[in-house]
Design a protein around this motif. Structure first.
Motif, PDB file in Angstrom:
ATOM      1  N   ALA A  67     -23.869  26.527 -23.776  1.00  0.00           N
ATOM      2  CA  ALA A  67     -24.188  25.222 -23.197  1.00  0.00           C
ATOM      3  C   ALA A  67     -24.910  24.417 -24.268  1.00  0.00           C
ATOM      4  O   ALA A  67     -26.004  24.789 -24.692  1.00  0.00           O
ATOM      5  CB  ALA A  67     -25.072  25.386 -21.968  1.00  0.00           C
ATOM      6  N   GLY A  68     -24.310  23.323 -24.710  1.00  0.00           N
ATOM      7  CA  GLY A  68     -24.940  22.543 -25.765  1.00  0.00           C
ATOM      8  C   GLY A  68     -24.915  23.279 -27.093  1.00  0.00           C
ATOM      9  O   GLY A  68     -23.925  23.894 -27.464  1.00  0.00           O
ATOM     10  N   THR A 101     -23.967  18.410 -27.354  1.00  0.00           N
ATOM     11  CA  THR A 101     -23.237  18.385 -26.088  1.00  0.00           C
ATOM     12  C   THR A 101     -22.082  17.391 -26.146  1.00  0.00           C
ATOM     13  O   THR A 101     -22.072  16.476 -26.977  1.00  0.00           O
ATOM     14  CB  THR A 101     -24.168  17.991 -24.928  1.00  0.00           C
ATOM     15  OG1 THR A 101     -24.712  16.679 -25.195  1.00  0.00           O
ATOM     16  CG2 THR A 101     -25.312  18.983 -24.791  1.00  0.00           C
ATOM     17  N   GLU A 102     -21.128  17.605 -25.247  1.00  0.00           N
ATOM     18  CA  GLU A 102     -19.993  16.686 -25.092  1.00  0.00           C
ATOM     19  C   GLU A 102     -19.244  16.477 -26.414  1.00  0.00           C
ATOM     20  O   GLU A 102     -18.912  15.343 -26.777  1.00  0.00           O
ATOM     21  CB  GLU A 102     -20.461  15.336 -24.526  1.00  0.00           C
ATOM     22  CG  GLU A 102     -21.173  15.431 -23.190  1.00  0.00           C
ATOM     23  CD  GLU A 102     -20.284  16.003 -22.090  1.00  0.00           C
ATOM     24  OE1 GLU A 102     -19.076  15.734 -22.092  1.00  0.00           O
ATOM     25  OE2 GLU A 102     -20.832  16.735 -21.230  1.00  0.00           O
TER      26      GLU A 102
END
Length: 240
Positions: free
Chosen positions: A111-112, A11-12
């Motif tokens: 997502a992720g 993530t991120e």
């Protein structure tokens, strides 16, 4: 089917900005683009989600979300805690196929990571990519630890028989450390796939006009851009 699935090693790490760069580059080439976010987590109903952020940066793309959950958790967990229905790989595949009928390119942003669960049955972005027979682009960080996570993701993709297009570095630092510079040479080896771009750190903070003008220079020809992996690697690894 003109669908590209964009996942990450975590993530991120720059998936949304990378998705925006791919979209902006395709738009500049005259292609119509749709962006699908199967499950948006950690964003309120009145906040801008990832698909809308892609549109802000890239320009006129069609956007679609299948589900939005308020807590910043894995989609399956966020769905369970909110009491809302989960997304399934089959829903993702159907929505992608529907968008593909009216667009030259459909970008599906996960997502992720690749195996983050959509539902309690363990359905994931990898399952949706298999249903679509789509190519998969992996976004990875530049620094220490990225070799292991990228190789694990690559092994999972190949083990499932998925078409692994390559790796994009989601945030290349202005002053890269030794690990980041060495990873330029090592990542294609551990991934068994080419480096297809490197977005500069802070790219998403640029004005939309500046972002759109620069985006093709961050991506390799395989993604419609002009970025040269060999030259970039040589420039940053000389003397290491």
């Amino acid at each position: 089917m003109p669908v590209l699935v964009i996942t990450g090693t975590g993530t991120e790490i720059g998936k949304t900005v990378t998705t925006a760069a791919v979209a902006a580059t395709a738009l500049a080439a005259g292609r119509s683009v749709a962006v699908l976010k199967p499950a948006q987590t950690g964003v309120r109903e009145d906040e801008r989600g990832d698909a809308a952020e892609v549109a802000r940066l890239a320009g006129p793309v069609t956007t679609r979300e299948l589900a939005r959950y308020p807590e910043p958790l894995a989609p399956a967990t966020a769905a369970r805690r909110s009491g809302l229905p989960p997304v399934t790989p089959e829903e993702v595949a159907r929505a992608s196929a529907d968008l593909a009928t009216g667009h030259d390119l459909v970008l599906v942003e996960g997502a992720g990571g690749l195996l983050v669960r959509f539902d309690e049955k363990g359905g994931s972005l990898a399952d949706a990519a298999a249903l679509l027979d789509a190519q998969v682009l992996v976004v990875a960080p530049a620094g220490l630890g990225t070799l292991n996570s990228t190789e694990l993701t690559a092994r999972e993709l190949r083990g499932r028989g998925l078409d692994f297009l390559g790796v994009v570095l989601g945030s290349w630092p202005g002053s890269p450390d030794l690990a980041s510079r060495c990873n330029l040479a090592d990542l294609p080896t551990v991934a068994g796939a080419p480096l297809l771009g490197a977005l500069p750190a802070g790219a998403g903070a640029r004005t939309p006009a500046g972002f759109r003008a620069a985006a093709p220079g961050w991506l390799a020809p395989g993604l419609g851009g002009t970025w040269d992996a060999v030259a970039f690697t040589a420039r940053h690894t000389s003397g290491t």
